[in-house]
Design a protein around this motif. Sequence first.
Motif, mmCIF file in Angstrom:
data_model
loop_
_atom_site.group_PDB
_atom_site.id
_atom_site.type_symbol
_atom_site.label_atom_id
_atom_site.label_comp_id
_atom_site.label_asym_id
_atom_site.label_seq_id
_atom_site.Cartn_x
_atom_site.Cartn_y
_atom_site.Cartn_z
ATOM 1 N N PRO A 1 3.802 6.628 -5.778
ATOM 2 C CA PRO A 1 3.638 7.261 -7.100
ATOM 3 C C PRO A 1 2.461 8.219 -7.143
ATOM 4 N N THR A 2 1.376 7.832 -6.448
ATOM 5 C CA THR A 2 0.214 8.726 -6.404
ATOM 6 C C THR A 2 0.567 10.033 -5.707
ATOM 7 N N GLN B 1 0.827 -1.212 0.000
ATOM 8 C CA GLN B 1 0.000 0.000 0.000
ATOM 9 C C GLN B 1 0.863 1.264 0.000
ATOM 10 N N VAL B 2 1.939 1.246 0.800
ATOM 11 C CA VAL B 2 2.834 2.407 0.834
ATOM 12 C C VAL B 2 3.503 2.594 -0.521
ATOM 13 N N ALA B 3 3.977 1.461 -1.100
ATOM 14 C CA ALA B 3 4.632 1.551 -2.406
ATOM 15 C C ALA B 3 3.659 2.041 -3.479
ATOM 16 N N LYS C 1 2.017 15.733 -6.151
ATOM 17 C CA LYS C 1 2.921 16.873 -6.019
ATOM 18 C C LYS C 1 3.165 17.525 -7.378
ATOM 19 N N LYS C 2 3.339 16.697 -8.418
ATOM 20 C CA LYS C 2 3.554 17.233 -9.757
ATOM 21 C C LYS C 2 2.327 17.991 -10.239
#
Length: 462
Positions: free
Chosen positions: A87-88, A81-83, A93-94
């Motif tokens: 990316p999300t 779940q952390v991994a 942030k992007k």
Amino acid sequence: MRSKLLTVAIAAGLGVTSFSALAATKHQSSQPARVTVDAATLQQLQAQLAALQAQVADLQAKQEAQADAQVETAKAVNDVQVAAAKPTEDLGKKVDKLAKFVNDTKIGGTMFFDLTDMNHKERVGTGREHVVDGHGAVNGTGFDVKRFYLVVDHTFDDIWSANLTTDFSYQSAISSTSLFVKKAYVQGKFDPLFTVRFGAADMPWIPFVEKWYGYRYVENTITDRSFEGGRGTPTVTAGVGAFGNSSDWGIHALGETKGDNSINYQLSVVNGRGYRNLTRSKGVDAEGRIGYSPIEQMVIAIGGYSGKRGLDSDVATFVPTRTASRGDAMIAWRDKTWGVGAEYFHASNWDDILRNGTGTGAPSGPLSIKDKTDGYSAWADWKFYDQFAVFARYDHLNYKYTSPTNIEREIKDKYYNAGVSYDVLKNLKLALVYKHNEMNGPVATPYHYKTNEVGFWGMLSF
């Protein structure tokens, strides 16, 4: 807890079994007797108890192993779940950065266009007038995009920002297109009375007058309107033109206050050749303006220009140069219904920076070619009904130049326009306009022209 309960249940079961066996023994004997358990039976019961204890221990081990597996599974699920969330989170942030960039960046544009019919006539000396193309005029009907400005304005923080404005034009009559960078600067706004721009930016005078005039899409202001002809021969235009630049490369300081009893100013130190010519020279030019508004609807302004206009760069021939200068004055009024104003300027040696007029060879003496110009412009407009307004303007320009033989010659230029404007949308204006321009050249090289133009002019902004 579950293993303890199982142990109690086993023990209870063994107790019940022993009690049943004892009861059966009692039932078979009519006489009370001491119950005895031989060694073989006891050994058998102990073996059963040991087996049950082993089963309980094995079950407890399996439960503990299952609990460890559940912990490892939960840890693995959490890691996944952390991994998956990283990316999300990075994408978020992007997206936030992109949203901030978009919010801090404004993109817009302004287009000046027209569809007109032009009639241009010239005559030499006392000869007959004839229709001919020349001196910036082309006969016939045509659609032109006189200017298309694409503007990108980005704000870095409360102080720093940047601007990029491109300048595109197309003239159908002569099949000519051009594209330039009109403005490209970094700005630091430290106070309402102190802003600094580095790069190509608005000059102090022409854009300021345009704001009060209000009809730039119909015609340039008098110092920016190209005055064609008069110098040279009847067939070759030499000298004359506009008497200022709307934008130039350099450093610009400006500021203003708002409301009644407000002031505004700008001082620019520039290259002198305008935004279309990023060149080097032995010196720099300066233009300044200061204005005062006793009430918000009115302004009184004066300004001036001094420099070589970027022509003081010929170090090989050592051609002496003069300093071009221009003085400006304007008074104007504008509210929601009326606009009225007048502009005056005086220029010296605007075309004759190089003393001998050619830039090559030896100078012809202290009285070689020089020029001076006086011009004034008056305008008025009245919004008489909703989106409709009537407007008119009159310009007069008196240009004198001295030949190398010290003969002074004079050219007079007269221009006027009148029309009706209609605000189709908030950002779209159309105007039906009639224009007239008349130039009378000197006696020594006599040529004269008249230009009449009628049609539609428009401005689209977004």
